[in-house]
Design an enzyme around this catalytic site. Structure first.
Site, PDB file in Angstrom:
ATOM      1  N   GLU A  75     -17.901  57.387  16.845  1.00  0.00           N
ATOM      2  CA  GLU A  75     -19.059  57.456  16.244  1.00  0.00           C
ATOM      3  C   GLU A  75     -20.190  58.101  16.405  1.00  0.00           C
ATOM      4  O   GLU A  75     -19.927  59.150  17.298  1.00  0.00           O
ATOM      5  CB  GLU A  75     -19.762  56.221  17.664  1.00  0.00           C
ATOM      6  N   PHE A 129     -24.094  60.926  16.631  1.00  0.00           N
ATOM      7  CA  PHE A 129     -24.996  60.674  17.661  1.00  0.00           C
ATOM      8  C   PHE A 129     -26.306  59.989  17.156  1.00  0.00           C
ATOM      9  O   PHE A 129     -26.631  59.592  18.409  1.00  0.00           O
ATOM     10  CB  PHE A 129     -26.098  62.129  17.188  1.00  0.00           C
TER      11      PHE A 129
END
Length: 404
Positions: A53, A55
């Site tokens: 995933e 930022f």
């Protein structure tokens, strides 16, 4: 009375004064021995996110936990949220850091502390007596195989099954866990308190896959209060403002001299071809949007993860029809200082202040820009716009408007 005791009492007295002056608005820094309780009496939650995933999704996960801890503190639960360092993110391909980066590199942590009782991990390290940071219980959260069992989505969790923690403890080799617990989890994040209550003596509790629990307060005033507290690091803000002033002659929050575009490529161009346009289609849509909004605008700022060859083609085609195309190109010293994460934030700040913004459908990078523009006070018609595929359906983006 010893000198040390006098100093400690003085610090405590100062904290009481500050708390009274602030009337409960905000939380004191742990390094200042926190007005909300001595370190020994505090309990801590830390979380991690699925490694691939990016930022901007992680920023949203932070908000879920921050709101959870803020509301808990209002109900006299003595818990603090440890901010998980930024380390080895998939999209940070230019300047991967060999060491974990604190939140202060990217955000104004003092502003975060005004909303929720948060603390950097390195601050906790400085307080524990041992060189080893021991987490009492690590809950590895997992999705249920069928979210809509019997056609209904409901909050539920159960302990059991096999699982592994697929993180790295942010690159630290002095982090250990007493017990790992596998949990299938579905629903609101506040239900995590039910898990925590099973072991009331735990001081340090960690949740892996913190992206699985959902918001309790999405889109509410509490949500937006938390979001507004997520102010960026001042160095990033000043760098973006300097760029806007120099290239777009604007020194106000709401600029009128340029249009901004988030042109997501790479994984979207491969896996979401039905949602993104070709280079030619992108040029046509940007041109049409500017002509409909304000034909006098000639400056276009583009934030993109596209390959250099794609960006060169896009710039040339826009230049050929009379536009001036701009990219934020950091110097090597800026890249070393800000890292890929900071450069991306600078891109977002510049996009946020533009007269008109066009984003990429269902991109969290675009979502964060739209939120910033809502906070700044832009008209929704200049914010919630997207690039459409060359052919086929083009679903309008959702409009999550600010609640003050």
């Amino acid at each position: 009375m010893s000198i040390k005791m006098i100093i400690n009492l003085s610090i405590l007295f100062l904290c009481v004064i500050l708390t009274s002056a602030e009337k409960g608005d905000g939380y004191c820094d742990l390094k200042e021995k926190t007005c909300d309780g001595d370190f020994l009496n505090e309990k801590f939650i830390i979380y991690d996110v699925n490694p691939p995933e990016g930022f901007n999704l992680r920023r949203d996960v932070y908000m879920r936990f921050a709101i959870m801890l803020s509301e808990a503190r209002q109900h006299h639960k003595n818990w603090m949220l440890i901010l998980p360092p930024w380390y080895s993110l998939y999209h940070w391909q230019t300047t991967q850091s060999d060491f974990p980066l604190p939140w202060s590199n990217f955000f104004d942590v003092k502003s975060l502390k005004k909303f929720a009782p948060v603390v950097e991990l390195h601050e906790v390290f400085s307080k524990i007596e041992s060189n080893i940071f021991t987490i009492d219980r690590l809950y590895v959260l997992q999705n249920y195989p069928d979210a809509f069992e019997n056609g209904e989505f409901r909050d539920k969790w159960e302990i059991g099954g096999n699982c592994d923690y697929d993180g790295t403890f942010w690159g630290y080799n002095n982090v250990t866990v007493k017990e790992t617990v596998c949990v299938k989890y579905q629903g609101r994040i506040s239900n995590l308190w039910e898990l925590i209550s099973l072991n009331p003596t735990d001081k340090f509790v960690m949740f892996a896959h913190g992206e699985i629990p959902l918001h309790d307060q999405y889109g509410t005033k509490t949500f937006w209060d938390c979001r507004k507290s997520m102010k960026f690091n001042k160095n990033l803000i000043n760098t973006a403002k300097k760029y806007i002033s120099e290239y777009f002659n604007c020194n106000s929050k709401i600029c009128t001299t340029y249009v901004s575009v988030h042109w997501r490529r790479r994984d979207f161009a491969r896996s979401r071809k039905k949602d993104v346009p070709s280079i030619k289609g992108t040029v046509k849509q940007i041109d049409n949007a500017i002509k409909n909004y304000n034909p006098q605008i000639v400056n276009i700022f583009i934030a993109s993860d596209g390959q250099n060859s794609e960006l060169i083609k896009l710039e040339k085609q826009l230049s050929d029809i009379g536009y001036k195309v701009h990219f934020y190109l950091p110097t090597q010293s800026e890249l070393d200082k800000f890292k890929d994460g900071g450069v991306a934030i600078i891109d977002q700040i510049i996009c946020s202040h533009a007269a008109y913004f066009i984003g990429t459908y269902e991109s969290t990078f675009t979502f964060r820009i739209q939120e910033e523009r809502e906070i700044l006070g832009f008209e929704s018609s200049t914010t919630f716009n997207r690039l459409c595929p060359d052919k086929g359906r083009c679903e309008a983006p959702s409009k999550w408007k600010i609640v003050n």
